[in-house]
Design an enzyme around this catalytic site. Structure first.
Site, PDB file in Angstrom:
ATOM      1  N   HIS A 138      97.326   6.309  -3.323  1.00  0.00           N
ATOM      2  CA  HIS A 138      98.082   6.918  -4.203  1.00  0.00           C
ATOM      3  C   HIS A 138      97.441   6.862  -5.593  1.00  0.00           C
ATOM      4  O   HIS A 138      98.138   7.267  -6.412  1.00  0.00           O
ATOM      5  CB  HIS A 138      99.570   6.250  -4.279  1.00  0.00           C
ATOM      6  CG  HIS A 138     100.445   6.421  -2.999  1.00  0.00           C
ATOM      7  ND1 HIS A 138     100.268   5.753  -1.868  1.00  0.00           N
ATOM      8  CD2 HIS A 138     101.447   7.223  -2.836  1.00  0.00           C
ATOM      9  CE1 HIS A 138     101.015   5.969  -0.836  1.00  0.00           C
ATOM     10  NE2 HIS A 138     101.893   6.690  -1.457  1.00  0.00           N
ATOM     11  N   GLU A 154      99.256  19.999   4.611  1.00  0.00           N
ATOM     12  CA  GLU A 154      98.754  20.471   3.299  1.00  0.00           C
ATOM     13  C   GLU A 154      97.929  21.848   3.625  1.00  0.00           C
ATOM     14  O   GLU A 154      97.908  22.435   2.714  1.00  0.00           O
ATOM     15  CB  GLU A 154      98.051  19.333   2.674  1.00  0.00           C
ATOM     16  CG  GLU A 154      99.000  18.139   2.207  1.00  0.00           C
ATOM     17  CD  GLU A 154      99.588  17.353   3.339  1.00  0.00           C
ATOM     18  OE1 GLU A 154      99.051  17.298   4.401  1.00  0.00           O
ATOM     19  OE2 GLU A 154     100.423  16.434   3.095  1.00  0.00           O
TER      20      GLU A 154
HETATM   21  C1  LIG Z   1      98.937  13.619   4.374  1.00  0.00           C
HETATM   22  C2  LIG Z   1      99.948  13.168   3.619  1.00  0.00           C
HETATM   23  N1  LIG Z   1     100.824  13.899   2.834  1.00  0.00           N
HETATM   24  C3  LIG Z   1     102.047  13.696   2.206  1.00  0.00           C
HETATM   25  C4  LIG Z   1     102.312  11.976   2.256  1.00  0.00           C
HETATM   26  C5  LIG Z   1     103.391  11.567   1.417  1.00  0.00           C
HETATM   27  N2  LIG Z   1     104.518  11.208   2.164  1.00  0.00           N
HETATM   28  C6  LIG Z   1     104.644   9.751   2.426  1.00  0.00           C
HETATM   29  S1  LIG Z   1     105.560   9.535   3.801  1.00  0.00           S
HETATM   30  C7  LIG Z   1     106.171  11.031   4.046  1.00  0.00           C
HETATM   31  C8  LIG Z   1     107.176  11.649   4.961  1.00  0.00           C
HETATM   32  C9  LIG Z   1     106.752  11.149   6.427  1.00  0.00           C
HETATM   33  O1  LIG Z   1     107.656  11.412   7.289  1.00  0.00           O
HETATM   34  P1  LIG Z   1     107.931  11.181   8.643  1.00  0.00           P
HETATM   35  O2  LIG Z   1     106.414  11.481   9.252  1.00  0.00           O
HETATM   36  O3  LIG Z   1     108.883  11.542   9.386  1.00  0.00           O
HETATM   37  O4  LIG Z   1     107.711   9.339   8.762  1.00  0.00           O
HETATM   38  P2  LIG Z   1     108.815   8.616   8.316  1.00  0.00           P
HETATM   39  O5  LIG Z   1     108.612   8.406   6.793  1.00  0.00           O
HETATM   40  O6  LIG Z   1     110.155   9.328   8.484  1.00  0.00           O
HETATM   41  O7  LIG Z   1     108.682   7.351   9.072  1.00  0.00           O
HETATM   42  C10 LIG Z   1     105.444  11.996   2.977  1.00  0.00           C
HETATM   43  C11 LIG Z   1     105.307  13.455   2.856  1.00  0.00           C
HETATM   44  C12 LIG Z   1     101.599  11.308   2.826  1.00  0.00           C
HETATM   45  N3  LIG Z   1     101.570  10.063   2.827  1.00  0.00           N
HETATM   46  N4  LIG Z   1     100.368  12.074   3.519  1.00  0.00           N
END
Ligand SMILES: Cc1ncc(C[n+]2csc(CCOP(=O)(O)OP(=O)(O)O)c2C)c(N)n1
Ligand SMILES: Cc1ncc(C[n+]2csc(CCOP(=O)(O)OP(=O)(O)O)c2C)c(N)n1
Ligand SMILES: [Mg+2]
Ligand SMILES: [Mg+2]
Lengths: 342, 324, 342, 324
Positions: free
Chosen positions: B129, B60
Site C-alpha cells: 500500500h 484493473e
Molecule cells: C489487485 C488489487 N486491487 C485492489 C485491491 C484493494 N482491495 C483490498 S480488499 C478488496 C476487496 C476484495 O474482495 P474479495 O475478493 O471479495 O475478498 P474479501 O475482502 O471479501 O475477503 C480490494 C478491492 C487489492 N488488494 N488488490
C-alpha cells in the site's frame, strides 16, 4: 445450415434474400482474394509478415453482415481486413502490413476499431465502448473478435466480466480455429467447449460451425438482436480448424495434423457457400467470375495505391503521440531532421 | 477561497468538472456506494447518479481497457485505481493501448482519460500500500504524468488532466491526503500541465521534489536556513517536464539535490539528473545528488521511516554538496 | 449438514470422530478469539489496520482441516491467521499486522505461503506450486483462498486456467462473503453463481454453506481427494454474508444491508457448530470454557511476545531483497547508519 | 569453440543447463512443439520431455505467477515471454511477487526464476513487436536484469541467470538474433552478473550501450576513428550495474555518450547519466549526452530507422561532445 449437396439438406435463413446472399458472397470472395493475394505480395516482398486468415472468411463475413452499419467491430490481427467490408480501402489495410502510416485509419469513419495486436486486450475496449454507447442511450452494438487462445488471457476475462455486469450490448465472437500458433486447444484450456465459459460471465454461449457462413450469420444476428434489445452480451464460439500457418513466419509442420488440415481444406467455407448458392440456383458461373474479377481488380488497385504512397515523413514519428507535441519533442524532430538532412 | 485538505480538493475538482461536462464519468473499485476508500469520490454517486460514478468489478485491466472503449464512445473517463501497487494489473492496457491509441488512429481520435490513484509510503499500512510507481508511468509514451503536492494543485492539476485531450496519470500523495491543507480556489481551477512550481527561492542550492517529498524538501530547507539559501522546486508535472524551470534554478544555484520516494534505479530522479548532466553541465558546481527510496522492496512499516527519504538524509546530501 | 436444533436435523460426516470434531472446535475458537482480540488490539493501537474475518472461521477451519499436513495453503489477507492452525505462532501473525519483520515466516516451515495482499494474484502461485509438486511425483495438494471479488481478476482467471490445463492438484476455495469492500456480488459478476465459473476451467464447481463448518469440511475433503487421486482441481464456493466491516478502516454503513448483517450474526458459524456439538453431546460447558481460555491465553502470550520484539534493525531494510546485497546496497546501508547514528 | 548466432547460443545455454540441473524447467507460449517463435527453445522438448519444456496457455500473468509457485515447489523455471510488448500482462506478478517474495519470506526461500524475452526494434514487424521495456524491469526491486550483445554473452549471462538464486530478467536483442555471430564456449559457460564488458578501449570519449545498440556504438566508433579514440562499454548487466567500469571509463575519457533504444524519459540511460552526474562530476569534460528512442510510441516500421538510434545520431552526439 449449409448442407453437403447429398444427405445433409440445405437450410434457409430468415431475412436473407437473394441480394443479401449474393452480398455475403461478395464479402467472402473479397476477403478470400485479399488473403490469397496478400500471401503472394508477402512472398514478393511487397508486404511484411502477414497473418493469414484463409478459411476464416465465413466467421468474419458472417459476423460482420449480422451487424447494422452503426455497429462497431473490434478486430484482432486475424481480422485485419474486416474493414474492407465497411469501406476501408484495400490500400489502407495493405499499408498496415507494409508498416506504413497510410495504414492508419480513423475508427469513427468506418465503425471499425484499430487492429489489436496483443491477444485479448481488445475485449475490454469493446466492452467499455458498448457500455458507453448504452449509457448514452444510443442503440449501437459492438462485436469483438478474438481467438481460442485469447480466452486464456486475463484481459479477456476482465472484459467479459465487465460486459456481463454492465449488460453491455456486445457480441464476444470467438474464432476457435483450435490453435494459438502451435498450442492446441487441449493445451489451452480444460473447458469442455469455449462456449461453456459464457455462464461464468452470466451471458448465453452459443457454438456454431465456423465454416458455415449462414450458421455464423444467424447465430450472430440473434446475439446482435439480444444486445440491441437490452438483454446484454452473448458469447459466440465459431469452430473451424486452422488450415494454414499461423502467419507467414510460421512453419506448422512440427505441430499440425496434416489430415485435419486436408479435411479443413476440403471443407473450406468459401467453397461450401459457393456450392450452397449454386444448389439454390442464385449463383451463375458468370457471376462467380464477375465477383472474383472485381475482387482481384480491387486488390490490384490496392497494392498499386499502397506502393504509390510516398515514403512517410519523419515528422510522423512524432506526430499523433500527443494532441500537441511539446518543446522537447519538437526539438527532437528538429535535431533528427538536421542529422538526416546532413 | 476555502481551506481544504488535499483529498477534499480532489473531490472538489471532480464535482466541478462533472458538473461542467456531462461526459466526465468516474469509475473504479468502491468509488460509488462508499465514495472511495479515501473518500476522494464521496458524494459523486448521489449527485450524478450510479451511471456517472460507477463501482466496477475488481479488475484493473478491465477498468483501464473499458476506459479506452468509453473514450471511443465519447466519454471522458476518470479511473480511480485503489492503490499504487494495485495499479500494476492495468499497466498492460496503459502501455499497449492507452498510450498508443491516439497515435494508432493517426491522431483522429482523442483519448481524454484520466487515471488517478493514491500513491506513496509512510502511512503505516500493510504490504503493497506504499509504492511510488511513477517511473512506470512516466517512461510510457503517450501518457502525461502529474503529481500534486498541495490542495490547490491537486484540484488544478486534476482539472487540467480531465480537460486534456491526452491520457494523464495523476498520482496523489496519500501521506498528505489529510495533512496537507491549504487554500483552494472555488469553482473552476486549472493548473496547466507542464509548469513547475517554485516553492521557495534561494541562491545556494536547489532541492527538486514532487508529491509528499516537497514537504521533506521544505523541511530540509528550513533546517539548512542558517547555513544556506535553499531553493525548493516542485516539479508538479513529471511529463511533460518544465525543463526551463529546472535549468533556470540549476543555473542560479549550481547545486541540485533531487528527492524521490521511489526506488533509485531508473527512478524519475534519474531523469532529472540526466537532464541536468546534459543541459546544465557548465552550471553545476558539484555532483547532482539523489536522495531516494532504496532498490529493495518497500519495507514493513516499522522500518518505513528508515526507507523513506527524510529531512535528515536530504540535509546530509545538501551539506555534502555545499561542502563539495 | 448442521441442523437448526429443530426441524432441520443434524447430519454426520464420515471420518470425523469425537476427537476430530473437538479439534475442529478448537480451531474455530482459536480463529474467533484471534479475530476478536485483534479488533481490540487495533482499537488499542497495538496493531495497525486489520482485516476482520469474524464469521469466516468455518470456511477457514473447515477447509484447513480437510488437508493433510504436507498440503499447502495459499492465503489471502482475509486468512491472515490461517497459519495458526499449522503452528505459526500468534506473535508472528500479530507482528505481521504490526508492520514488524518478525511477521515474516518461512512458508516451508508450515506449508503456508505468505499472506497475499493483492487480490487474486496468489491463484497462479498455488496453481504453479501444485503443478510443480505433481511434476515431482509428490502427493502434495494445494489449497488457495480468495474472495468473491477476486474471481473478476485476470490473475484468478489465468491461475484457474493453468490449474485446469495442468490438472494441478489444487483446491480453489472461494470465500464468497458477497462483498468486495463496498461492491456487492451483483455488481461484481453476472454469473448466476461463482461455482458456475468452474466449467470454464474444466473443473468441477461445488457450492456450500460457508457458515456450516462440516459442510465446508466435507466439500473440501472431496476436492482434496480428487486432487490427490490425480483428477485435477476443484472450485469450491463457500457462501456467507460479511457481517463485519471489510477492515478496521472501513465504515460499511453507506452500503451494507443491516438486516442481512443481523441475520448473518444470528447464524454465525461458531455458534452454529457449538450448538451442533452440544446437541451431539460431545461438548460440555467445561470444555467450552477450557478451549476459550486456552485460546485467550495464546492471544495474551502472543501479543506480549509481539510487543516484546525489539525494534527491527535498519539493516532489515536491505536484507533479503536479494540473496547477496551488492556494493551499492551495502553503501546505502552504511550511509543510512551514518545519518541515523548522527 | 563453435561459431554460433546469438539465438543459437541461448538455445545452447538452455540445453547445457537443463542437462546439468534437472530442476530447470522451460515454459512459455510455443516453446515446446515448435521450439519458440524464434527457435530459442528448439530441441528441448524432444530432449527433456514435455514436462520440462512446457507449452503454456496464452496467459502471461499465469506464466509468471505459476513460475513463482514452481520455485516454491523446488523448480528453477525459465519463462519465455514471446515478445517485449507482450510481457506487460506479467508486470503485476513481476513487481508485486517475483521481486518481493524472497524478502517476504525473510530470505528463507529462493526464487531462482528466469524471465527471458526477445526485445527491441528494427525487425520490420507489425506494431508492438519492437519495445525496449528494460526500464520497467530495472526499476523493479528484487529482480536483476541482463542484456547480452554477443553470442558468448547470451550464453554466459543466461547461464548465470539460471544459476542465480534471485529472479533475473534477460532481454535478448532480437534484431541481432541471427546476425550477431561469434565464438561461443562449449559446455558450461558463465558470465557473472554485474560485470560490464569493455568492447574497445579509447581515450577521448566513451560510448556506453547495451544490446543491439552495442553494434551501433561500434559503428560510431569506427566512423569517428580518424578524429577520436573512442572507448565502447557494453553494460551487459543493467542491475546490478558495474559502476566501477562505468566510472573508470568516464574518468579516463571525460566524455560520455549513452545509447539506448527505449524512449528517453526515465530510460536506463537516465540512470547511467545520473550515476555519472553524482559520481563523476569532476571527471566530465562536457555534457553527458543520451542518444535514445523518442518519447512516442514505437513507430510503424517504415519509420523505424528514423526512430532507432543510428550511427549517424551517435556520431553527431559524439561530435558535439568532442567539440564542446
Ligand atoms: C489487485 C488489487 N486491487 C485492489 C485491491 C484493494 N482491495 C483490498 S480488499 C478488496 C476487496 C476484495 O474482495 P474479495 O475478493 O471479495 O475478498 P474479501 O475482502 O471479501 O475477503 C480490494 C478491492 C487489492 N488488494 N488488490
Ligand atoms: C499478450 C500477447 N501474448 C502473446 C502474443 C503472441 N501471439 C500472437 S498470435 C498468438 C496466438 C493467438 O492465438 P488465438 O487467440 O487462438 O488466435 P489465432 O491466432 O488463432 O486467430 C500469440 C501467442 C500476443 N500477440 N499478445
Ligand atoms: Mg486460434
Ligand atoms: Mg468478498
Amino acid at each position: 445450415m449449409i448442407g453437403d449437396g447429398g444427405s445433409v439438406p440445405d437450410g434457409e435463413v430468415d431475412g436473407l434474400g437473394e441480394r443479401e446472399l449474393l452480398d455475403l458472397y461478395r464479402s467472402l470472395i473479397l476477403l478470400r482474394k485479399y488473403d490469397e493475394r496478400s500471401l503472394v505480395y508477402h512472398r514478393q516482398g511487397r508486404i511484411g509478415t502477414y497473418a493469414i486468415f484463409w478459411g476464416h472468411e465465413a466467421m468474419q463475413a458472417g459476423a460482420a453482415h449480422a451487424l447494422a452499419d452503426e455497429d462497431w467491430i473490434f478486430p484482432a490481427y486475424r481480422e485485419s481486413a474486416i474493414g474492407l467490408l465497411r469501406g476501408i480501402p484495400v490500400s489502407t489495410v495493405l499499408s498496415w502490413w507494409r508498416g506504413h502510416p497510410a495504414g492508419w485509419w480513423n475508427p469513427a469513419d468506418y465503425n471499425v476499431a484499430s487492429i489489436c495486436v496483443p491477444i485479448g486486450t481488445q475485449v475490454p475496449h469493446a466492452a467499455g465502448f458498448a457500455w458507453g454507447k448504452k449509457l448514452k442511450g444510443e442503440p449501437t452494438v459492438a462485436l469483438v473478435f478474438f481467438g481460442d487462445g485469447a480466452t486464456s488471457e486475463g484481459s479477456f476475462h476482465e472484459g467479459a466480466t465487465f460486459a456481463g455486469v454492465m449488460r453491455a450490448p456486445l457480441v464476444l465472437f470467438c474464432n476457435n480455429n483450435q490453435w494459438a500458433i502451435s498450442t492446441p486447444l487441449s493445451a489451452q484450456t480444460a473447458a469442455p467447449t469455449l462456449a461453456d465459459k459464457a455462464i461464468g460471465y452470466g451471458m448465453p454461449g452459443v457454438r456454431v460451425d465456423g465454416t458455415d457462413v449462414l450458421a455464423v450469420y444467424e447465430a450472430t444476428r440473434e446475439a446482435v438482436e439480444r444486445a440491441r434489445a437490452g438483454d446484454g452480451p452473448t458469447f459466440v464460439e465459431a469452430v473451424t480448424y486452422r488450415a494454414m500457418p499461423h502467419a507467414t513466419a510460421d512453419d506448422p509442420s512440427p505441430y499440425i495434423d496434416p489430415e485435419r488440415v486436408e479435411e479443413a481444406k476440403r471443407n473450406e467455407c468459401v467453397g461450401r457457400y459457393e456450392g450452397y448458392l449454386r444448389r439454390l440456383g442464385v449463383l451463375t458461373e458468370a457471376q462467380v467470375d464477375e465477383v472474383k474479377d472485381w475482387a482481384l481488380e480491387l486488390m490490384r488497385e490496392g497494392i498499386q495505391q499502397a506502393e504509390a504512397e510516398p515514403e512517410p515523413d519523419v515528422s510522423l514519428v512524432f506526430e499523433h503521440a500527443y494532441a500537441e507535441p511539446w518543446a522537447a519533442l519538437r526539438a527532437d524532430l528538429a535535431e533528427l531532421r538536421r542529422i538526416l538532412g546532413g | 477561497m476555502a481551506e481544504r485538505f488535499l483529498v477534499e480538493a480532489v473531490n472538489d475538482a471532480l464535482h466541478v468538472e462533472m458538473e461542467r461536462d456531462e461526459t466526465v464519468l468516474v469509475m473504479g473499485e468502491d468509488v460509488g456506494r462508499v465514495g472511495g476508500v479515501f473518500r476522494a469520490t464521496a458524494g459523486l454517486r448521489d449527485r450524478f447518479g450510479a451511471d456517472r460514478c460507477v463501482d466496477t468489478p475488481l479488475a484493473e485491466a478491465g477498468i483501464m481497457g473499458a476506459a479506452v472503449g468509453l473514450c471511443m464512445a465519447g466519454w471522458r473517463p476518470v479511473c480511480e485505481l485503489q492503490y499504487d501497487a494495485f495499479s500494476y494489473p492495468a499497466l498492460d492496457q496503459l502501455i499497449n493501448h492507452v498510450g498508443r491509441y491516439r497515435w494508432r488512429t493517426g491522431g483522429a481520435m482523442d483519448f481524454p482519460l484520466v487515471v488517478r490513484m493514491p500513491y506513496g509510503g509512510g502511512v503505516r499500512a500493510p504490504e503493497l500500500h506504499d509504492d511510488s510507481p511513477e517511473t512506470y508511468y512516466v517512461h510510457t509514451p503517450g501518457v502525461k504524468v502529474a503529481i500534486p503536492a498541495t490542495p490547490a494543485d491537486a484540484k488544478g492539476l486534476l482539472t487540467a488532466a480531465i480537460r486534456d485531450p491526452d491520457p494523464v496519470v495523476v498520482l496523489e500523495p496519500k501521506l498528505v491526503y489529510r495533512t496537507a491543507r491549504g487554500e483552494v480556489p472555488e469553482g473552476e481551477h486549472v493548473v496547466p500541465l507542464g509548469e513547475a512550481r517554485l516553492v521557495r527561492e534561494g541562491d545556494d542550492l536547489t532541492i527538486v521534489a514532487y508529491g509528499a517529498m516537497v514537504g521533506v524538501a521544505e523541511g530540509a530547507a528550513d533546517r539548512l536556513a542558517d547555513r544556506a539559501s535553499v531553493e525548493v522546486l516542485d516539479v508538479r508535472t513529471l511529463k511533460p517536464l518544465d525543463e526551463e524551470a529546472l535549468l533556470a534554478s540549476a543555473a542560479k544555484t549550481g547545486r541540485v539535490v533531487i528527492v524521490q520516494e521511489a526506488p533509485r534505479t531508473a527512478g524519475y530522479g534519474a531523469e532529472l539528473a540526466a537532464v541536468l548532466a546534459e543541459k546544465a553541465i557548465l552550471d553545476l558546481r558539484g555532483p547532482v545528488i539523489r536522495v531516494t527510496g532504496y532498490d529493495v522492496p518497500y519495507p514493513y512499516w516499522k522500518l518505513e521511516d528508515a526507507y523513506m527519504p527524510s529531512v535528515e538524509r536530504v540535509v546530509d546530501a545538501a551539506t555534502r554538496l555545499l561542502e563539495f
